[in-house]
Design a protein around this motif. Structure first.
Motif, PDB file in Angstrom:
ATOM      1  N   SER A  18       6.268   3.510  10.836  1.00  0.00           N
ATOM      2  CA  SER A  18       5.474   3.837   9.950  1.00  0.00           C
ATOM      3  C   SER A  18       6.209   5.145   8.989  1.00  0.00           C
ATOM      4  CB  SER A  18       4.176   4.396  10.610  1.00  0.00           C
ATOM      5  OG  SER A  18       3.261   5.046   9.870  1.00  0.00           O
ATOM      6  N   ALA A  19       7.007   5.964   9.761  1.00  0.00           N
ATOM      7  CA  ALA A  19       7.448   7.276   8.917  1.00  0.00           C
ATOM      8  C   ALA A  19       8.565   6.605   8.044  1.00  0.00           C
ATOM      9  CB  ALA A  19       7.906   8.292   9.972  1.00  0.00           C
ATOM     10  N   LEU A  20       9.429   5.616   8.491  1.00  0.00           N
ATOM     11  CA  LEU A  20      10.248   5.140   7.400  1.00  0.00           C
ATOM     12  C   LEU A  20       9.653   4.333   6.419  1.00  0.00           C
ATOM     13  CD1 LEU A  20      13.230   4.571   6.936  1.00  0.00           C
ATOM     14  CD2 LEU A  20      13.156   2.485   8.366  1.00  0.00           C
ATOM     15  N   LYS A  21       8.729   3.628   6.613  1.00  0.00           N
ATOM     16  CA  LYS A  21       7.757   3.107   5.566  1.00  0.00           C
ATOM     17  C   LYS A  21       7.380   3.859   4.603  1.00  0.00           C
ATOM     18  CE  LYS A  21       4.995  -1.040   4.510  1.00  0.00           C
ATOM     19  NZ  LYS A  21       5.689  -1.638   3.988  1.00  0.00           N
ATOM     20  N   GLN A  22       6.561   4.970   4.879  1.00  0.00           N
ATOM     21  CA  GLN A  22       6.104   6.048   4.241  1.00  0.00           C
ATOM     22  C   GLN A  22       7.264   6.481   3.207  1.00  0.00           C
ATOM     23  OE1 GLN A  22       3.233   7.125   4.133  1.00  0.00           O
ATOM     24  NE2 GLN A  22       3.339   8.858   2.748  1.00  0.00           N
ATOM     25  N   LYS A  23       8.439   6.746   3.796  1.00  0.00           N
ATOM     26  CA  LYS A  23       9.686   7.237   2.934  1.00  0.00           C
ATOM     27  C   LYS A  23       9.635   6.144   2.006  1.00  0.00           C
ATOM     28  CE  LYS A  23      12.037  10.228   6.385  1.00  0.00           C
ATOM     29  NZ  LYS A  23      13.191  10.307   7.282  1.00  0.00           N
ATOM     30  N   VAL A  24      10.149   4.959   2.060  1.00  0.00           N
ATOM     31  CA  VAL A  24      10.583   3.945   1.350  1.00  0.00           C
ATOM     32  C   VAL A  24       9.438   3.843   0.255  1.00  0.00           C
ATOM     33  CG1 VAL A  24      11.165   1.522   1.109  1.00  0.00           C
ATOM     34  CG2 VAL A  24      11.958   2.892   2.837  1.00  0.00           C
ATOM     35  N   VAL A  25       8.251   3.849   0.713  1.00  0.00           N
ATOM     36  CA  VAL A  25       7.258   3.535  -0.336  1.00  0.00           C
ATOM     37  C   VAL A  25       7.122   4.873  -1.316  1.00  0.00           C
ATOM     38  CG1 VAL A  25       4.803   3.312  -0.787  1.00  0.00           C
ATOM     39  CG2 VAL A  25       5.863   2.047   0.992  1.00  0.00           C
ATOM     40  N   ALA A  26       7.213   5.976  -0.903  1.00  0.00           N
ATOM     41  CA  ALA A  26       7.226   6.987  -1.836  1.00  0.00           C
ATOM     42  C   ALA A  26       8.360   7.273  -2.638  1.00  0.00           C
ATOM     43  CB  ALA A  26       7.093   8.564  -0.723  1.00  0.00           C
ATOM     44  N   ASN A  27       9.452   6.720  -2.118  1.00  0.00           N
ATOM     45  CA  ASN A  27      10.833   6.760  -2.887  1.00  0.00           C
ATOM     46  C   ASN A  27      10.573   5.651  -4.132  1.00  0.00           C
ATOM     47  OD1 ASN A  27      13.311   7.307  -3.882  1.00  0.00           O
ATOM     48  ND2 ASN A  27      14.379   5.647  -2.363  1.00  0.00           N
ATOM     49  N   ASN A  28       9.936   4.575  -3.697  1.00  0.00           N
ATOM     50  CA  ASN A  28       9.546   3.385  -4.633  1.00  0.00           C
ATOM     51  C   ASN A  28       8.659   4.203  -5.847  1.00  0.00           C
ATOM     52  OD1 ASN A  28      11.236   1.721  -3.587  1.00  0.00           O
ATOM     53  ND2 ASN A  28       9.804   0.639  -2.605  1.00  0.00           N
ATOM     54  N   ILE A  29       7.504   4.817  -5.439  1.00  0.00           N
ATOM     55  CA  ILE A  29       6.765   5.485  -6.407  1.00  0.00           C
ATOM     56  C   ILE A  29       7.162   6.426  -7.221  1.00  0.00           C
ATOM     57  CG2 ILE A  29       4.444   6.611  -6.542  1.00  0.00           C
ATOM     58  CD1 ILE A  29       3.701   5.199  -4.034  1.00  0.00           C
ATOM     59  N   ALA A  30       8.267   7.034  -6.746  1.00  0.00           N
ATOM     60  CA  ALA A  30       8.799   8.231  -7.493  1.00  0.00           C
ATOM     61  C   ALA A  30       9.861   7.524  -8.479  1.00  0.00           C
ATOM     62  CB  ALA A  30       9.660   9.241  -6.534  1.00  0.00           C
ATOM     63  N   ASN A  31      10.502   6.583  -8.252  1.00  0.00           N
ATOM     64  CA  ASN A  31      11.462   6.003  -9.082  1.00  0.00           C
ATOM     65  C   ASN A  31      10.566   4.759 -10.045  1.00  0.00           C
ATOM     66  OD1 ASN A  31      13.970   7.186  -8.700  1.00  0.00           O
ATOM     67  ND2 ASN A  31      13.494   6.751  -6.524  1.00  0.00           N
ATOM     68  N   ALA A  32       9.568   4.958 -10.161  1.00  0.00           N
ATOM     69  CA  ALA A  32       8.531   3.657 -10.831  1.00  0.00           C
ATOM     70  C   ALA A  32       8.974   3.838 -12.343  1.00  0.00           C
ATOM     71  CB  ALA A  32       7.199   3.948 -10.728  1.00  0.00           C
ATOM     72  N   ASP A  33       9.485   4.844 -12.856  1.00  0.00           N
ATOM     73  CA  ASP A  33       9.796   4.832 -14.220  1.00  0.00           C
ATOM     74  C   ASP A  33      11.483   4.727 -14.451  1.00  0.00           C
ATOM     75  OD1 ASP A  33       7.467   4.826 -15.354  1.00  0.00           O
ATOM     76  OD2 ASP A  33       7.268   6.964 -14.903  1.00  0.00           O
ATOM     77  N   THR A  34      12.156   4.846 -13.459  1.00  0.00           N
ATOM     78  CA  THR A  34      13.752   4.856 -13.404  1.00  0.00           C
ATOM     79  C   THR A  34      14.218   3.524 -13.835  1.00  0.00           C
ATOM     80  OG1 THR A  34      13.569   6.375 -11.625  1.00  0.00           O
ATOM     81  CG2 THR A  34      15.752   5.422 -12.190  1.00  0.00           C
ATOM     82  N   PRO A  35      15.072   3.558 -15.088  1.00  0.00           N
ATOM     83  CA  PRO A  35      15.628   2.202 -15.295  1.00  0.00           C
ATOM     84  C   PRO A  35      16.542   1.502 -14.649  1.00  0.00           C
ATOM     85  CG  PRO A  35      15.649   3.979 -17.233  1.00  0.00           C
ATOM     86  CD  PRO A  35      15.382   4.545 -15.992  1.00  0.00           C
ATOM     87  N   ASN A  36      16.344   0.217 -14.200  1.00  0.00           N
ATOM     88  CA  ASN A  36      17.166  -0.733 -13.362  1.00  0.00           C
ATOM     89  C   ASN A  36      17.001  -0.181 -11.870  1.00  0.00           C
ATOM     90  OD1 ASN A  36      18.457  -2.099 -15.557  1.00  0.00           O
ATOM     91  ND2 ASN A  36      19.633  -0.663 -16.129  1.00  0.00           N
ATOM     92  N   TYR A  37      15.998   0.588 -11.685  1.00  0.00           N
ATOM     93  CA  TYR A  37      15.808   0.739 -10.072  1.00  0.00           C
ATOM     94  C   TYR A  37      15.290  -0.336  -9.465  1.00  0.00           C
ATOM     95  CZ  TYR A  37      14.039   2.842  -5.886  1.00  0.00           C
ATOM     96  OH  TYR A  37      13.733   3.166  -4.369  1.00  0.00           O
ATOM     97  N   LYS A  96       1.339  -2.445  -5.704  1.00  0.00           N
ATOM     98  CA  LYS A  96       1.524  -3.007  -4.703  1.00  0.00           C
ATOM     99  C   LYS A  96       1.879  -1.854  -3.837  1.00  0.00           C
ATOM    100  CE  LYS A  96       5.252  -5.632  -2.452  1.00  0.00           C
ATOM    101  NZ  LYS A  96       5.555  -4.353  -1.624  1.00  0.00           N
ATOM    102  N   GLU A  97       2.688  -0.996  -4.424  1.00  0.00           N
ATOM    103  CA  GLU A  97       3.310   0.372  -3.710  1.00  0.00           C
ATOM    104  C   GLU A  97       2.179   1.411  -3.191  1.00  0.00           C
ATOM    105  OE1 GLU A  97       6.287   0.649  -2.611  1.00  0.00           O
ATOM    106  OE2 GLU A  97       7.022  -1.304  -3.862  1.00  0.00           O
ATOM    107  N   MET A  98       1.125   1.599  -3.849  1.00  0.00           N
ATOM    108  CA  MET A  98      -0.097   2.254  -3.585  1.00  0.00           C
ATOM    109  C   MET A  98      -0.879   1.393  -2.482  1.00  0.00           C
ATOM    110  SD  MET A  98       0.255   4.957  -5.049  1.00  0.00           S
ATOM    111  CE  MET A  98      -1.454   5.647  -4.920  1.00  0.00           C
ATOM    112  N   SER A  99      -0.921   0.133  -2.560  1.00  0.00           N
ATOM    113  CA  SER A  99      -1.630  -0.681  -1.448  1.00  0.00           C
ATOM    114  C   SER A  99      -1.057  -0.793  -0.204  1.00  0.00           C
ATOM    115  CB  SER A  99      -1.654  -2.147  -1.913  1.00  0.00           C
ATOM    116  OG  SER A  99      -2.071  -3.035  -1.022  1.00  0.00           O
ATOM    117  N   ASP A 100       0.481  -0.691  -0.413  1.00  0.00           N
ATOM    118  CA  ASP A 100       1.339  -0.320   0.976  1.00  0.00           C
ATOM    119  C   ASP A 100       1.252   1.127   1.316  1.00  0.00           C
ATOM    120  OD1 ASP A 100       2.163  -2.977   0.638  1.00  0.00           O
ATOM    121  OD2 ASP A 100       4.108  -2.558  -0.164  1.00  0.00           O
ATOM    122  N   LEU A 101       1.015   1.787   0.646  1.00  0.00           N
ATOM    123  CA  LEU A 101       0.853   3.363   1.073  1.00  0.00           C
ATOM    124  C   LEU A 101      -0.420   3.533   1.778  1.00  0.00           C
ATOM    125  CD1 LEU A 101       2.568   5.838   0.724  1.00  0.00           C
ATOM    126  CD2 LEU A 101       1.068   6.319  -1.096  1.00  0.00           C
TER     127      LEU A 101
END
Length: 130
Positions: A18-37, A96-101
């Motif tokens: 759960s902690a690893l999933k939290q980190k990954v989802v938070a990282n995805n949300i933080a990079n939502a506007d990053t080109p080619n992420y 989807k990321e917010m739902s996963d969160l």
């Protein structure tokens, strides 16, 4: 922590997931506007296989037999390379990321509640049922 049964270690592994999933989802949300992420996700199957391999002990009579050693060189975080939701090549779907969160938060709370009830049971046993 292996007190009286394997349930504490199973809950601990679930909390690690759960902690690893939290980190990954938070990282995805933080990079939502990053080109080619490219979005990432945690592979439950890989984590389950690693946990299972850690718990299995096998006696090998021949060197050609399969080894049950943990395969730590394969990370449980995988990148979704073939998806692209935005014009800039970004593959993060914020809904989807917010739902996963939210799903992960419910899972984490259930595990913490279960761990608390295990400790309450142990406290009850130590106190002699009073």
């Amino acid at each position: 922590m292996k007190l009286f049964s394997g349930s504490f270690s199973a809950i601990e592994k679930g909390l690690d997931y759960s902690a690893l999933k939290q980190k990954v989802v938070a990282n995805n949300i933080a990079n939502a506007d990053t080109p080619n992420y490219k979005s990432k996700e945690v592979s439950f199957k890989k984590m389950f296989d690693e946990t299972l391999a850690d718990q299995l002990a096998a006696y090998r009579t021949d060197s050609r037999h399969f080894s049950f050693q943990s395969s730590r060189n394969h990370p449980a975080v995988v990148t979704n390379r073939n998806l692209s939701f935005n014009q800039n090549g970004n593959s993060v779907d914020v809904d989807k990321e917010m739902s996963d969160l939210a799903t992960n938060q419910i899972y984490y709370n259930a595990l913490v509640d279960r761990m608390g009830s295990k400790f309450n049971s142990l406290t009850n046993v130590i106190k002699g049922g009073r």
